[in-house]
Design a protein around this motif. Structure first.
Motif, PDB file in Angstrom:
ATOM      1  N   PRO A  86      38.108  14.490  36.890  1.00 17.20           N
ATOM      2  CA  PRO A  86      37.890  14.852  38.166  1.00 17.20           C
ATOM      3  C   PRO A  86      36.832  15.923  38.083  1.00 17.20           C
ATOM      4  O   PRO A  86      36.841  16.981  37.276  1.00 17.20           O
ATOM      5  CB  PRO A  86      39.019  15.490  39.077  1.00 17.20           C
ATOM      6  CG  PRO A  86      40.269  15.388  38.151  1.00 17.20           C
ATOM      7  CD  PRO A  86      39.921  14.977  36.686  1.00 17.20           C
ATOM      8  N   VAL A  87      35.384  15.911  38.749  1.00 17.94           N
ATOM      9  CA  VAL A  87      34.592  16.791  38.780  1.00 17.94           C
ATOM     10  C   VAL A  87      34.274  17.024  40.351  1.00 17.94           C
ATOM     11  O   VAL A  87      33.832  16.327  40.904  1.00 17.94           O
ATOM     12  CB  VAL A  87      33.170  16.239  38.224  1.00 17.94           C
ATOM     13  CG1 VAL A  87      32.235  17.198  38.113  1.00 17.94           C
ATOM     14  CG2 VAL A  87      33.505  15.717  36.873  1.00 17.94           C
ATOM     15  N   PHE A 109      38.712  23.616  34.877  1.00 19.73           N
ATOM     16  CA  PHE A 109      40.026  24.160  35.054  1.00 19.73           C
ATOM     17  C   PHE A 109      41.035  23.389  34.315  1.00 19.73           C
ATOM     18  O   PHE A 109      40.625  22.371  33.550  1.00 19.73           O
ATOM     19  CB  PHE A 109      40.336  24.103  36.750  1.00 19.73           C
ATOM     20  CG  PHE A 109      38.810  24.779  37.247  1.00 19.73           C
ATOM     21  CD1 PHE A 109      38.813  26.275  37.526  1.00 19.73           C
ATOM     22  CD2 PHE A 109      37.711  24.103  37.513  1.00 19.73           C
ATOM     23  CE1 PHE A 109      37.744  27.076  38.227  1.00 19.73           C
ATOM     24  CE2 PHE A 109      36.673  24.834  38.257  1.00 19.73           C
ATOM     25  CZ  PHE A 109      36.415  26.068  38.486  1.00 19.73           C
ATOM     26  N   SER A 110      42.152  23.647  34.748  1.00 19.43           N
ATOM     27  CA  SER A 110      43.269  23.154  34.018  1.00 19.43           C
ATOM     28  C   SER A 110      43.158  21.486  33.931  1.00 19.43           C
ATOM     29  O   SER A 110      43.165  20.953  32.946  1.00 19.43           O
ATOM     30  CB  SER A 110      44.683  23.455  34.292  1.00 19.43           C
ATOM     31  OG  SER A 110      44.816  23.441  35.715  1.00 19.43           O
ATOM     32  N   GLN A 152      44.512  20.383  22.627  1.00 20.34           N
ATOM     33  CA  GLN A 152      43.432  19.292  22.253  1.00 20.34           C
ATOM     34  C   GLN A 152      42.731  19.115  23.656  1.00 20.34           C
ATOM     35  O   GLN A 152      41.438  18.973  23.591  1.00 20.34           O
ATOM     36  CB  GLN A 152      43.822  18.384  21.619  1.00 20.34           C
ATOM     37  CG  GLN A 152      44.183  18.596  20.091  1.00 20.34           C
ATOM     38  CD  GLN A 152      44.582  17.248  19.136  1.00 20.34           C
ATOM     39  OE1 GLN A 152      44.710  16.189  19.629  1.00 20.34           O
ATOM     40  NE2 GLN A 152      44.474  17.455  17.915  1.00 20.34           N
ATOM     41  N   GLN A 153      43.521  19.061  24.649  1.00 21.94           N
ATOM     42  CA  GLN A 153      42.998  18.612  25.853  1.00 21.94           C
ATOM     43  C   GLN A 153      41.872  19.829  26.286  1.00 21.94           C
ATOM     44  O   GLN A 153      40.775  19.390  26.985  1.00 21.94           O
ATOM     45  CB  GLN A 153      43.995  18.313  26.938  1.00 21.94           C
ATOM     46  CG  GLN A 153      43.590  17.805  28.435  1.00 21.94           C
ATOM     47  CD  GLN A 153      44.846  17.211  29.216  1.00 21.94           C
ATOM     48  OE1 GLN A 153      45.523  17.088  28.645  1.00 21.94           O
ATOM     49  NE2 GLN A 153      44.193  17.040  30.313  1.00 21.94           N
ATOM     50  N   ALA A 179      36.607  21.777  27.420  1.00 20.53           N
ATOM     51  CA  ALA A 179      35.638  22.717  27.205  1.00 20.53           C
ATOM     52  C   ALA A 179      34.479  22.216  26.447  1.00 20.53           C
ATOM     53  O   ALA A 179      33.205  22.621  26.926  1.00 20.53           O
ATOM     54  CB  ALA A 179      36.508  23.680  26.292  1.00 20.53           C
ATOM     55  N   SER A 180      34.609  21.286  25.698  1.00 22.71           N
ATOM     56  CA  SER A 180      33.313  20.774  24.983  1.00 22.71           C
ATOM     57  C   SER A 180      32.360  20.123  25.758  1.00 22.71           C
ATOM     58  O   SER A 180      31.250  19.843  25.373  1.00 22.71           O
ATOM     59  CB  SER A 180      34.003  19.801  23.733  1.00 22.71           C
ATOM     60  OG  SER A 180      34.270  18.535  24.353  1.00 22.71           O
TER      61      SER A 180
END
Ligand code: 5AD
Ligand code: SF4
Length: 446
Positions: A409-410, A431-432, A373-374, A379-380
């Protein structure tokens, strides 16, 4: 200062640093350079007391080495293990000078003086009638100087008595800080450059502080007042209890753009039988409808939660009900734990404790679903343009890091001048545990 545990402890450590500053103490990196060592402990995790004693064994060696060099060390144990174990710590570790509970940090200078005078140990784990909030220094916490984000404790303690939890015993009854004092601290933080504040409390949405008008203010009203402080762009709060998620607070998520669309709302279990045994005070469907109301008020709100698997009495069907709730709600992020006994709590003595191997299997299945779900949530957001508040430099040269509204974090390429600024960013990749994006040109006003 060695800090274990929750954000509340991080905040408390900062405040202890504040009250000690006038005595000439300042933070150092390494315990062997410290004239005073405070171990701020957490009681939530398994074998908490044992971990404290083993760390104290290590600190004892440092204290002895320093003593041999003619440099005395004051060794203090603070936090929830100190509160719960009190006398036991001084019995098993007589080289400890001070034991203090979370309610007495404002008395720390006095304890240091007493320990120095008496040459013996001092213990203070009272739940004093006075509000510790009233005694902490009214200075801008220097730790927030230069920081873009900060924590601000507004509420402490808990009256909920969940079957598994030590917090009501270690942190005491619910207490809220007065509105004026919260606003004053928030203003000082904003003046020192803080743009995002996370309001902290064990039961933060049960906040009921005395307002300047003499009335009791809830968290919604407090958030509204905070949102008008110049410079403060973002407000978050944690941790909330579903039972205290009132309509006014839900409406605040609709009405206050500063209130970020991310909410940590622990549910612990999706089985009504277990929720009842846990004394949570709501059903799984009540949680589902709460989520629906929140999503109606703020469609882009992302949810996070805590889960416990293997609470005494949890059957396969109960566990499946938790999995079903997770599938229904869809969480952006979550913490999950195997139930573990906390002596003195109701669940500790409950019949039908669950075998470790069963808990392991359930935790694995639950975490696999939550991870999925995370990933799906991260991805969404790829492809969206969202405001990012920049907090500092990234690891690579020319790279800056910030926070999305959903606490991810971006990373983007950009100049240092972005720090403390909120800018639209196109989210390009995930990423993860983070996202990468590109700054989007803001339209020049015409
Ligand atoms: N066993 C396992 N997890 C626990 N938590 C609290 N007490 C226990 C316990 N005895 C978890 C809950 C809580 C989080 C902070 O820690 O999920 O929400
Ligand atoms: Fe512990 Fe329950 Fe209170 Fe949360 S609400 S602090 S889990 S007793």
């Amino acid at each position: 200062m060695i800090t274990w545990g929750c954000q509340m402890n991080v905040y408390d450590s900062a405040r202890m640093t504040d009250v000690l500053r006038p005595l000439g103490y300042a933070p150092v990196e390494s315990a062997s350079d410290a004239d005073m060592i405070i171990l701020n402990t957490c009681h939530i995790r398994d074998r908490a007391a044992e971990k404290v004693f083993s760390e104290l064994g290590r600190l004892r060696l440092i204290k002895e080495e320093r003593k041999a060099d003619g440099r005395p060390t004051v060794l203090a144990v603070a936090g929830c293990v100190a509160q719960a174990e009190g006398e036991q710590i001084l019995k098993r570790a007589p080289y400890v000078d001070i034991v203090l509970g979370p309610q007495t940090y404002h008395r720390l200078p006095e304890m240091v003086a007493r320990a120095a005078r008496a040459g013996g140990s001092v213990i203070d784990t009272d739940f004093p009638a006075e509000q510790k909030f009233d005694f902490l220094p009214e200075v801008a916490a220097p730790q927030t100087q230069g920081n873009v984000t900060a924590f601000l404790t507004v509420q402490e303690g808990c009256d909920k008595f969940c079957s598994f939890c030590v917090v009501p015993y270690t942190r005491g009854a619910e207490a809220s800080r007065a509105v004026a004092s919260v606003l004053a601290e928030a203003r000082r933080m904003a003046e020192s450059g803080v743009r995002e504040i996370t309001l902290l409390g064990q039961n933060v949405n049960a906040y009921h502080g005395e307002g300047p008008d003499g009335r009791i203010w809830g968290l919604a009203r407090l958030a509204e007042a905070l949102s008008s402080i110049p410079g403060l762009a973002r407000i978050r709060y944690t941790t909330s209890h579903p039972r205290d998620m009132g309509d006014d607070l839900i409406a605040a998520h609709r009405d206050l753009p500063a209130l970020m669309p991310f909410l940590h709302l622990p549910v612990q279990s999706g089985s009504d039988t277990i929720l009842k045994a846990m004394n949570r005070g709501h059903t799984a469907d009540e949680y589902r409808s709460l989520v629906e109301k929140l999503r109606t008020a703020r469609p882009d709100i992302a949810l996070s939660s805590d889960f416990i698997v293997g609470h005494p009495g949890e059957t396969d069907e109960d566990f499946e009900a938790t999995m079903a709730l997770i599938r229904d709600v869809g969480f952006a992020q979550a913490y999950s734990f195997k139930y573990s006994i906390r002596p003195g709590t109701p669940a500790a003595g409950a019949p039908r404790q669950i075998a470790e191997a069963v808990k392991d299997d359930r935790l694995q299945a639950l975490q696999a679903l939550l991870r999925e779900q995370q990933d799906a949530f991260n991805a969404s957001v790829v492809g969206l343009t969202a405001p990012v508040l920049f907090t500092g430099r990234g690891r690579k040269p020319g790279q800056m890091v910030g926070r999305s509204p959903w606490l991810q974090p971006v990373h983007v390429d950009g100049p240092d001048t972005l720090i403390g600024v909120e800018r639209p960013v196109r989210l390009d990749a995930r990423f993860s545990n983070s996202l990468a994006g590109t700054l989007v040109k803001e339209c020049a006003p015409t």
